[in-house]
Design a protein around this motif. Structure first.
Motif, PDB file in Angstrom:
ATOM      1  N   GLU A   1     -92.659 -46.088 -39.889  1.00  0.00           N
ATOM      2  CA  GLU A   1     -92.022 -46.531 -38.656  1.00  0.00           C
ATOM      3  C   GLU A   1     -92.993 -46.325 -37.500  1.00  0.00           C
ATOM      4  O   GLU A   1     -93.792 -45.396 -37.512  1.00  0.00           O
ATOM      5  CB  GLU A   1     -90.737 -45.743 -38.400  1.00  0.00           C
TER       6      GLU A   1
ATOM      7  N   PHE B   1     -93.496 -46.001 -33.235  1.00  0.00           N
ATOM      8  CA  PHE B   1     -92.794 -45.625 -32.018  1.00  0.00           C
ATOM      9  C   PHE B   1     -93.755 -45.556 -30.830  1.00  0.00           C
ATOM     10  O   PHE B   1     -94.959 -45.365 -31.003  1.00  0.00           O
ATOM     11  CB  PHE B   1     -92.162 -44.231 -32.180  1.00  0.00           C
ATOM     12  N   ASP B   2     -93.176 -45.663 -29.605  1.00  0.00           N
ATOM     13  CA  ASP B   2     -93.968 -45.386 -28.412  1.00  0.00           C
ATOM     14  C   ASP B   2     -93.871 -43.890 -28.138  1.00  0.00           C
ATOM     15  O   ASP B   2     -93.264 -43.156 -28.931  1.00  0.00           O
ATOM     16  CB  ASP B   2     -93.509 -46.237 -27.225  1.00  0.00           C
TER      17      ASP B   2
ATOM     18  N   TYR C   1     -90.448 -42.221 -28.467  1.00  0.00           N
ATOM     19  CA  TYR C   1     -89.799 -42.435 -29.754  1.00  0.00           C
ATOM     20  C   TYR C   1     -88.860 -43.646 -29.766  1.00  0.00           C
ATOM     21  O   TYR C   1     -87.846 -43.658 -30.440  1.00  0.00           O
ATOM     22  CB  TYR C   1     -89.063 -41.178 -30.228  1.00  0.00           C
ATOM     23  N   ASN C   2     -89.232 -44.682 -29.023  1.00  0.00           N
ATOM     24  CA  ASN C   2     -88.544 -45.964 -29.113  1.00  0.00           C
ATOM     25  C   ASN C   2     -89.313 -46.805 -30.118  1.00  0.00           C
ATOM     26  O   ASN C   2     -90.545 -46.827 -30.099  1.00  0.00           O
ATOM     27  CB  ASN C   2     -88.524 -46.681 -27.750  1.00  0.00           C
ATOM     28  N   LYS C   3     -88.604 -47.503 -31.008  1.00  0.00           N
ATOM     29  CA  LYS C   3     -89.282 -48.318 -32.013  1.00  0.00           C
ATOM     30  C   LYS C   3     -90.049 -49.456 -31.345  1.00  0.00           C
ATOM     31  O   LYS C   3     -89.539 -50.106 -30.445  1.00  0.00           O
ATOM     32  CB  LYS C   3     -88.295 -48.883 -33.021  1.00  0.00           C
TER      33      LYS C   3
ATOM     34  N   ALA D   1     -97.973 -49.217 -31.254  1.00  0.00           N
ATOM     35  CA  ALA D   1     -97.469 -47.883 -31.594  1.00  0.00           C
ATOM     36  C   ALA D   1     -98.377 -46.784 -31.069  1.00  0.00           C
ATOM     37  O   ALA D   1     -99.600 -46.879 -31.136  1.00  0.00           O
ATOM     38  CB  ALA D   1     -97.312 -47.746 -33.102  1.00  0.00           C
TER      39      ALA D   1
END
Length: 131
Positions: free
Chosen positions: A5, A7-8, A11-13, A19
């Motif tokens: 996964e 994330f920024d 922790y937003n996808k 990323a």
């Protein structure tokens, strides 16, 4: 099975290309989380974008038998296909049924690829002389 996964920093996808944090989860054959590893991608330094992969993950992946890797994937895909057939039988919309069937066919093509890999590995193990 390994799930990755992106994330920024909050922790937003996000998409892989943007990323700032990468989280990789390793599951056993029953779908139970075994290990979760987090890292940040290397900054662009010139030609191609690479990510810094944890040595444990790299070693675990490279040390696995290819047949076991494909077998785990086939089992997961088969579970998904079984669920998709169930949804297909319950769905009334023709367009949704078509989308479900497309996903099922994609799953079967991935299983077919795994079978071809098994056949190649079997041929290699037998010294390239066929079956």
């Amino acid at each position: 099975m390994i799930k990755t996964e992106f994330f920024d920093d909050s922790y937003n996808k996000v998409e892989e290309s943007t990323a700032e944090i990468i989280v990789q989860s390793i599951f056993d054959k029953d779908g139970n989380l075994q290990k979760k590893i987090e890292w940040t991608p290397k900054k662009k330094t010139g030609y191609s974008r690479t990510t810094q992969v944890n040595d444990d993950i790299r070693y675990e992946f490279l040390s696995q038998d290819v047949k076991n890797h494909y077998l785990d994937n086939v089992l997961g895909i088969q579970r998904a296909i079984d669920l998709l057939w169930r949804y297909h039988s319950q769905e009334e919309s023709i367009s949704q049924k078509r989308k479900i069937l497309s996903s099922i066919l994609n799953g079967y093509s991935k299983i077919n690829f795994a079978i071809m890999s098994f056949d190649h590995e079997l041929k290699r193990e037998k010294g390239g002389s066929g079956y």
